[in-house]
Enzyme design. Structure first.
Site, PDB file in Angstrom:
ATOM      1  N   THR A 270       0.819  -1.220   0.000  1.00 16.30           N
ATOM      2  CA  THR A 270       0.000   0.000   0.000  1.00 16.30           C
ATOM      3  C   THR A 270       0.850   1.265   0.000  1.00 16.30           C
ATOM      4  O   THR A 270       0.484   2.271  -0.614  1.00 16.30           O
ATOM      5  CB  THR A 270      -0.925  -0.005   1.240  1.00 16.30           C
ATOM      6  OG1 THR A 270      -1.777  -1.145   1.152  1.00 16.30           O
ATOM      7  CG2 THR A 270      -1.778   1.239   1.331  1.00 16.30           C
TER       8      THR A 270
ATOM      9  N   SER B 213       1.704  -7.689  -0.880  1.00 13.76           N
ATOM     10  CA  SER B 213       2.565  -8.534  -0.039  1.00 13.76           C
ATOM     11  C   SER B 213       2.095  -9.981   0.052  1.00 13.76           C
ATOM     12  O   SER B 213       2.886 -10.866   0.377  1.00 13.76           O
ATOM     13  CB  SER B 213       2.733  -7.926   1.347  1.00 13.76           C
ATOM     14  OG  SER B 213       1.553  -8.027   2.102  1.00 13.76           O
TER      15      SER B 213
ATOM     16  N   THR C 280       1.586  -4.488   4.269  1.00  9.13           N
ATOM     17  CA  THR C 280       1.478  -4.832   5.683  1.00  9.13           C
ATOM     18  C   THR C 280       0.775  -6.169   5.922  1.00  9.13           C
ATOM     19  O   THR C 280       0.836  -6.707   7.020  1.00  9.13           O
ATOM     20  CB  THR C 280       0.713  -3.741   6.455  1.00  9.13           C
ATOM     21  OG1 THR C 280      -0.596  -3.626   5.886  1.00  9.13           O
ATOM     22  CG2 THR C 280       1.430  -2.413   6.377  1.00  9.13           C
ATOM     23  N   ASP C 281       0.111  -6.686   4.893  1.00  4.11           N
ATOM     24  CA  ASP C 281      -0.679  -7.907   5.108  1.00  4.11           C
ATOM     25  C   ASP C 281       0.174  -9.089   5.568  1.00  4.11           C
ATOM     26  O   ASP C 281      -0.296  -9.938   6.330  1.00  4.11           O
ATOM     27  CB  ASP C 281      -1.444  -8.294   3.835  1.00  4.11           C
ATOM     28  CG  ASP C 281      -2.632  -7.378   3.580  1.00  4.11           C
ATOM     29  OD1 ASP C 281      -2.887  -6.485   4.407  1.00  4.11           O
ATOM     30  OD2 ASP C 281      -3.308  -7.551   2.544  1.00  4.11           O
TER      31      ASP C 281
END
Ligand code: GLU
Length: 336
Positions: A16, A60, A92-93
């Protein structure tokens, strides 16, 4: 003046933090490279001399082991070339997984910092620039040395060992439930709350193809059939995200012995925090019974992190029969 600044190498992997709107896709997609990210951060050039590289432009969830080993090689090279610290930007996932995997292999005292953003660059209150600035500030701080891989988000540094994504969309997305956060940044300076821990010996780089390791969540009404099916799919170990302190149903328990006779079976807790027990519950399907049937209880490790540790152990040449001892040894060294 800038000659006296430390060098920080920043590489982008996507996520993101690097995403811009695409009409064709109907939402944001990764487009920005590391140089563009670094340029968007006010004051960054006053903190460090930044060297940028773009390694990947991926969401990710689609990062693979190969991408991460390439990032590791790149990061080691940057330190060898004189960087004081290294920062990777990514989605960030999977940050709690990638940070942990990299930490298993990171052998240098120099800080390796991972960061990302919860809001894309065009969003009001985009957090990417602040996170990148905080990551670089953490990377150059002497207190960050020797702490392995850190995740820096929202002016907070987390150890790879403890960090998890606790919220899907909030800016305050990351938590370190059991071990506590590593540091908070105040006025740009990280304050660490713990003395440095002895880190386990970094794992040897993979000597074979990455094994498939299944992660199966034990759920209500479950008899463990899915765990057994993993073997048919060629999985070389099974991590069970078990109920509570490491518990499964009677039916599931019956499958554990035959399964553990074939591949390492690891029991983690599916709860958001806390450890597996080892000597509390005596019923069929509880931790004592599962250990007797040959499963390995993995203590404080979350199922996600246990799966990566088992995967990395097997990849780095640990024999399946030695995984239990390696896990126990690793957990002993990382207990706080
Ligand atoms: N929330 C994710 C991010 O912060 C979505 C995309 C990804 O993980 O790459 O980056």
């Amino acid at each position: 003046m800038s000659n006296s600044l430390p060098v920080v190498a920043v590489a982008s992997l996507g996520g993101t933090i690097s995403m811009t709107p695409s009409d064709a896709a109907g939402g944001v997609v990764p487009t920005l490279d590391a140089t563009q990210l670094a340029r968007s951060v006010p004051g960054l050039s006053e903190v460090a001399t930044i060297k940028t590289t773009s390694l990947r432009q991926l969401p990710s969830a689609s990062l693979g082991y190969g991408d991460l080993m390439d990032a590791l090689t790149w990061a080691e090279q940057q330190v060898a070339d004189g960087a004081s610290g290294v920062v990777l930007t990514q989605g960030t996932d999977t940050l709690e997984e990638t940070a942990f995997l990299l930490d298993l292999f990171w052998k240098l005292p120099a800080p390796l910092i991972l960061t990302g953003a919860m809001r894309a660059p065009q969003a009001a209150g985009a957090d990417g620039p602040a996170n990148l600035l905080a990551a670089v500030r953490t990377a150059v701080h002497p207190d960050s040395i020797g702490r392995g891989v850190l995740v820096v988000m929202n002016d907070t540094a987390h150890y790879a060992r403890w960090v998890s994504k606790g919220d899907a969309l909030a800016v305050q997305a990351f938590v370190s439930l059991d071990g506590g956060v590593a540091a908070r940044l105040v006025e740009g300076c990280p304050t660490f709350f713990h003395a440095r821990q002895t880190r386990p010996q970094p794992l040897a780089r993979p000597v074979r193809a990455w094994p498939k390791v299944a992660m199966v969540t034990a759920v209500l009404g479950d008899d463990g059939e899915l765990a057994e099916m993993a073997l048919k799919g060629g999985y070389e170990a099974v991590v069970i995200a078990a109920q509570g302190a490491g518990h499964v149903s009677f039916g599931f328990a019956e499958r554990i012995g035959p399964l553990a006779a074939q591949v390492p079976v690891v029991i983690a807790s599916r709860a958001a925090g806390g450890s597996t027990a080892s000597r509390t519950y005596g019923y069929v399907g509880a931790e004592i019974d599962l250990a007797r049937r040959g499963a390995h209880l993995c203590g404080w490790l979350s199922p996600l992190k246990a799966r990566l540790l088992v995967t990395a152990l097997l990849a780095s040449g640990v024999a399946p029969g030695a995984v239990g001892d390696a896990l126990a040894n690793w957990s002993k060294l990382t207990r706080q």
